[in-house]
Design a protein around this motif. Structure first.
Motif, short mmCIF file in Angstrom:
data_model
loop_
_atom_site.label_atom_id
_atom_site.label_comp_id
_atom_site.label_asym_id
_atom_site.label_seq_id
_atom_site.Cartn_x
_atom_site.Cartn_y
_atom_site.Cartn_z
N VAL A 210 0.88 -1.18 0.00
CA VAL A 210 0.00 0.00 0.00
C VAL A 210 0.92 1.23 0.00
O VAL A 210 1.82 1.33 0.82
N PRO A 211 0.74 2.16 -0.93
CA PRO A 211 -0.30 2.25 -1.97
C PRO A 211 0.18 1.80 -3.35
O PRO A 211 -0.54 2.02 -4.32
N ARG A 212 1.38 1.22 -3.44
CA ARG A 212 1.90 0.87 -4.77
C ARG A 212 0.94 -0.01 -5.54
O ARG A 212 0.68 0.22 -6.73
N ASP A 213 0.40 -1.04 -4.86
CA ASP A 213 -0.50 -1.97 -5.53
C ASP A 213 -1.98 -1.65 -5.29
O ASP A 213 -2.81 -1.82 -6.18
N ILE A 214 -2.30 -1.24 -4.08
CA ILE A 214 -3.69 -0.94 -3.71
C ILE A 214 -3.69 0.28 -2.79
O ILE A 214 -2.95 0.32 -1.81
N SER A 215 -4.53 1.25 -3.11
CA SER A 215 -4.69 2.42 -2.24
C SER A 215 -5.82 2.18 -1.24
O SER A 215 -6.82 1.51 -1.56
N ILE A 216 -5.65 2.72 -0.04
CA ILE A 216 -6.63 2.57 1.02
C ILE A 216 -6.96 3.94 1.60
O ILE A 216 -6.08 4.74 1.88
N VAL A 217 -8.26 4.19 1.79
CA VAL A 217 -8.73 5.39 2.50
C VAL A 217 -9.67 4.94 3.61
O VAL A 217 -10.53 4.07 3.39
N GLY A 218 -9.52 5.52 4.80
CA GLY A 218 -10.38 5.19 5.93
C GLY A 218 -11.34 6.32 6.27
O GLY A 218 -11.57 7.23 5.48
N PHE A 219 -11.89 6.25 7.50
CA PHE A 219 -12.84 7.26 7.95
C PHE A 219 -12.75 7.36 9.47
O PHE A 219 -12.78 6.33 10.16
N ASP A 220 -12.61 8.56 10.00
CA ASP A 220 -12.61 8.91 11.43
C ASP A 220 -11.35 9.67 11.84
O ASP A 220 -11.39 10.51 12.71
N ASP A 221 -10.18 9.30 11.25
CA ASP A 221 -8.89 9.85 11.68
C ASP A 221 -8.67 9.61 13.16
O ASP A 221 -8.50 10.53 13.96
N ILE A 222 -8.66 8.34 13.55
CA ILE A 222 -8.35 7.98 14.93
C ILE A 222 -6.93 8.43 15.25
O ILE A 222 -6.12 8.63 14.35
N PRO A 223 -6.58 8.61 16.53
CA PRO A 223 -5.25 9.10 16.87
C PRO A 223 -4.11 8.28 16.31
O PRO A 223 -3.02 8.82 16.04
#
Length: 343
Positions: free
Chosen positions: A273-286
């Protein structure tokens, strides 16, 4: 001869709400409803409870406090979870804002989502003479139960549908999901999966809606979202299954914990990540900034949520200003997302 001292009489136990319920032949919850003057109680039942209170000389705690202050200055929070980051951060933000305004906070967690469990949790809060109620329990059945209770106190609900008008505020979950999805599309990703939260969670549904709306508006091919459970364990399991197909270049996860599990599965699959697969999350935990690579995610301003929540409540309690509506989220770009490799 010295006279024997008389034995000291034992102080009798003060009557309790359970004693009143036993004498009146009703439930503890019914006594609570009578004390809090809630509707939908038969007049003869109400009178029987009042007579039992008089016979036992029972005085509710809130009445005792009112003799001194006439106010409990206590806010109640009804929550379905204290472990997930979003609800926990919301509770902390509301506690901070309440303390700054001179209010105490008491919290009741729902043990199960049956209507009876929800009513019991609310009754526990009413027993403590709360002056306002905040609902951080984003399941539809919670709001359905609340609608049928006709509570006579200020209520603020934290949800994403905006159906409660001036009693509801939230972070705009749909917009946050659209920002995450749009970011991946603008990087050049065309085949994007969505790992959603569990069914019946209003936030999960809103984030799924945002993803699907953005994909549709951008004329992107869309597959059915995968329903998860918010945990990193499920993210890992889903990632291992998805890698069997490899018909995508990016995944938008409905929270950061599931994103962490996805990143773990991708590494275990011999990819990066992210060369092969990009990831986006949600919340921005610490911890999100310290994942490897650091996680691109959507940030919610929980401090502002707590401030607005108390302002909205105090608008009913003390004629203060009101802050209903949605708080806009922001996309935090870090190292887990990049343009897809040319194949």
């Amino acid at each position: 001869m010295a006279q024997e001292p008389e034995p000291v009489a034992k102080k009798s136990r003060a009557p309790s709400m359970h004693d009143v319920a036993r004498l009146a032949g009703v439930s503890h919850q019914t006594v609570s409803r009578v004390i809090n003057d809630l509707p939908n109680i038969r007049e003869e039942t109400k009178q029987r409870v009042l007579d039992s209170m008089e016979q036992l000389q029972y005085r509710p705690n809130r009445a005792a406090r009112a003799l001194v202050t006439s106010r409990s200055r206590t806010i109640g929070i009804l929550t379905a979870s204290r472990t997930n980051y979003g609800p926990a951060a919301s509770i902390q933000a509301i506690e901070d804002a309440a303390n700054a305004a001179g209010y105490a906070v008491t919290t009741a967690s729902i043990s199960g989502y049956e209507s009876t469990a929800i009513v019991r949790a609310i009754d526990r809060l009413l027993d403590q003479a709360i002056e306002g109620l905040v609902v951080i329990a984003p399941q539809r059945r919670v709001f359905d139960t609340l609608a049928g209770m006709s509570l006579r106190l200020p209520i603020v609900t934290l949800q994403s549908t905006g159906t409660d008008g001036d009693k509801s505020l939230s972070v705009d979950q749909i917009l946050g999901a659209r920002l995450a999805t749009r970011h991946l599309i603008e990087l050049g990703h065309r085949y994007i999966y969505h790992l959603a939260g569990p069914q019946d969670w209003i936030e999960a549904e809103a984030r799924m809606t945002g993803f699907l709306d953005e994909m549709s508006d951008q004329d992107m091919p869309t597959t059915a979202p995968i329903l998860g459970d918010w945990t990193a364990e499920f993210g890992y399991f889903a990632g291992r299954e998805l890698l069997r197909m490899r018909d995508f270049t990016a995944i938008f996860a409905a929270n950061d914990q599931m994103a962490l599990g996805l990143m773990h599965a991708i590494r275990d699959g011999g990819l990066e990540v992210p060369r092969d697969i990009s990831i986006v999350g949600f919340d921005d935990i610490p911890d999100a900034a310290h994942f490897w690579p650091p996680l691109t995610t959507v940030r919610q301003d929980f401090a502002e949520l707590g401030r607005r929540c108390m302002a909205l409540l105090l608008g009913g309690l003390e004629a203060g200003e009101e802050y209903a509506g949605s708080i806009l989220p922001t996309l935090i770009e870090r190292g887990s997302s990049a343009a897809p490799q040319t194949r």
